[in-house]
Design a protein around this motif. Structure first.
Motif, PDB file in Angstrom:
ATOM      1  N   LYS A 112       0.822  -1.291   0.051  1.00 61.00           N
ATOM      2  CA  LYS A 112       0.116  -0.100  -0.091  1.00 61.00           C
ATOM      3  C   LYS A 112       0.881   1.227  -0.052  1.00 61.00           C
ATOM      4  O   LYS A 112       2.043   1.105   0.394  1.00 61.00           O
ATOM      5  CB  LYS A 112      -0.895   0.015   1.308  1.00 61.00           C
ATOM      6  N   ASP A 127      -3.522  -8.432   7.634  1.00 66.85           N
ATOM      7  CA  ASP A 127      -2.185  -7.795   8.097  1.00 66.85           C
ATOM      8  C   ASP A 127      -1.198  -8.729   8.497  1.00 66.85           C
ATOM      9  O   ASP A 127      -1.455  -9.501   9.734  1.00 66.85           O
ATOM     10  CB  ASP A 127      -2.360  -6.837   9.166  1.00 66.85           C
ATOM     11  N   ILE A 149      -7.913  -7.709   7.770  1.00 68.66           N
ATOM     12  CA  ILE A 149      -8.206  -6.055   7.458  1.00 68.66           C
ATOM     13  C   ILE A 149      -9.839  -6.151   7.139  1.00 68.66           C
ATOM     14  O   ILE A 149     -10.496  -4.872   7.283  1.00 68.66           O
ATOM     15  CB  ILE A 149      -7.524  -5.722   6.660  1.00 68.66           C
ATOM     16  N   GLN A 150     -10.111  -6.816   6.270  1.00 69.27           N
ATOM     17  CA  GLN A 150     -11.378  -6.706   5.500  1.00 69.27           C
ATOM     18  C   GLN A 150     -12.118  -8.015   5.178  1.00 69.27           C
ATOM     19  O   GLN A 150     -11.505  -9.271   5.421  1.00 69.27           O
ATOM     20  CB  GLN A 150     -10.926  -6.502   3.992  1.00 69.27           C
ATOM     21  N   GLU A 206      -0.002  -6.065   3.099  1.00 73.70           N
ATOM     22  CA  GLU A 206      -1.285  -6.729   3.061  1.00 73.70           C
ATOM     23  C   GLU A 206      -1.328  -8.042   2.290  1.00 73.70           C
ATOM     24  O   GLU A 206      -0.645  -8.033   1.139  1.00 73.70           O
ATOM     25  CB  GLU A 206      -2.920  -6.160   2.873  1.00 73.70           C
ATOM     26  N   GLU A 222      -3.695 -10.682   0.532  1.00 69.67           N
ATOM     27  CA  GLU A 222      -5.005 -11.019   0.112  1.00 69.67           C
ATOM     28  C   GLU A 222      -5.087 -12.409  -0.337  1.00 69.67           C
ATOM     29  O   GLU A 222      -4.274 -12.927  -1.005  1.00 69.67           O
ATOM     30  CB  GLU A 222      -5.245 -10.071  -0.914  1.00 69.67           C
ATOM     31  N   ARG A 242       2.320   0.049   4.179  1.00 65.42           N
ATOM     32  CA  ARG A 242       1.527  -1.110   4.816  1.00 65.42           C
ATOM     33  C   ARG A 242       1.635  -2.323   3.857  1.00 65.42           C
ATOM     34  O   ARG A 242       1.623  -2.060   2.755  1.00 65.42           O
ATOM     35  CB  ARG A 242       0.291  -0.948   5.175  1.00 65.42           C
ATOM     36  N   GLN A 289      -4.092 -10.332  11.816  1.00 64.86           N
ATOM     37  CA  GLN A 289      -5.624  -9.582  11.820  1.00 64.86           C
ATOM     38  C   GLN A 289      -6.203  -9.368  10.400  1.00 64.86           C
ATOM     39  O   GLN A 289      -5.742  -9.106   9.635  1.00 64.86           O
ATOM     40  CB  GLN A 289      -5.646  -8.503  12.747  1.00 64.86           C
ATOM     41  N   ARG A 337      -8.503 -10.094   3.520  1.00 63.74           N
ATOM     42  CA  ARG A 337      -7.142  -9.270   3.485  1.00 63.74           C
ATOM     43  C   ARG A 337      -6.770  -9.271   4.902  1.00 63.74           C
ATOM     44  O   ARG A 337      -7.296  -9.157   6.053  1.00 63.74           O
ATOM     45  CB  ARG A 337      -7.506  -7.806   3.105  1.00 63.74           C
TER      46      ARG A 337
END
Length: 84
Positions: free
Chosen positions: A52, A76, A83-84, A58, A60, A56, A81, A74
């Motif tokens: 990103k 982290d 994200i989405q 991520e 996916e 960051r 955790q 998604r």
């Protein structure tokens, strides 16, 4: 599923892009896949590392659920955790 995770880890660890400074170690990718499947059970179809603008990273994970629907989760990789 264990065979899928092992195959994904081996395939991903062999990619030169992951060895670059923008990549992730294979163990972080495997942990992200495990977190994604824990939050959305199913078969792993695809894994992508996204960088990103805010520095960051991520992971996916595209998952095919038991009823055949495709879901993107998604993660982290630093915190494992969703994200989405």
């Amino acid at each position: 599923m264990t065979k899928t995770l092992i195959a994904a880890a081996l395939a991903l660890s062999a990619l030169p892009v992951l060895a670059a400074d923008k990549g992730l170690p294979a163990d972080q990718i495997v942990a992200a896949i495990q977190a994604a499947v824990a939050s959305q059970p199913g078969q792993v179809k695809d894994v992508e590392v996204d960088h990103k603008r805010n520095n960051r990273v991520e992971v996916e994970v595209e998952i095919v659920t038991a009823d055949g629907k495709e879901r993107k989760v998604r993660i982290d990789p630093a915190t494992r955790q969703v994200i989405q």
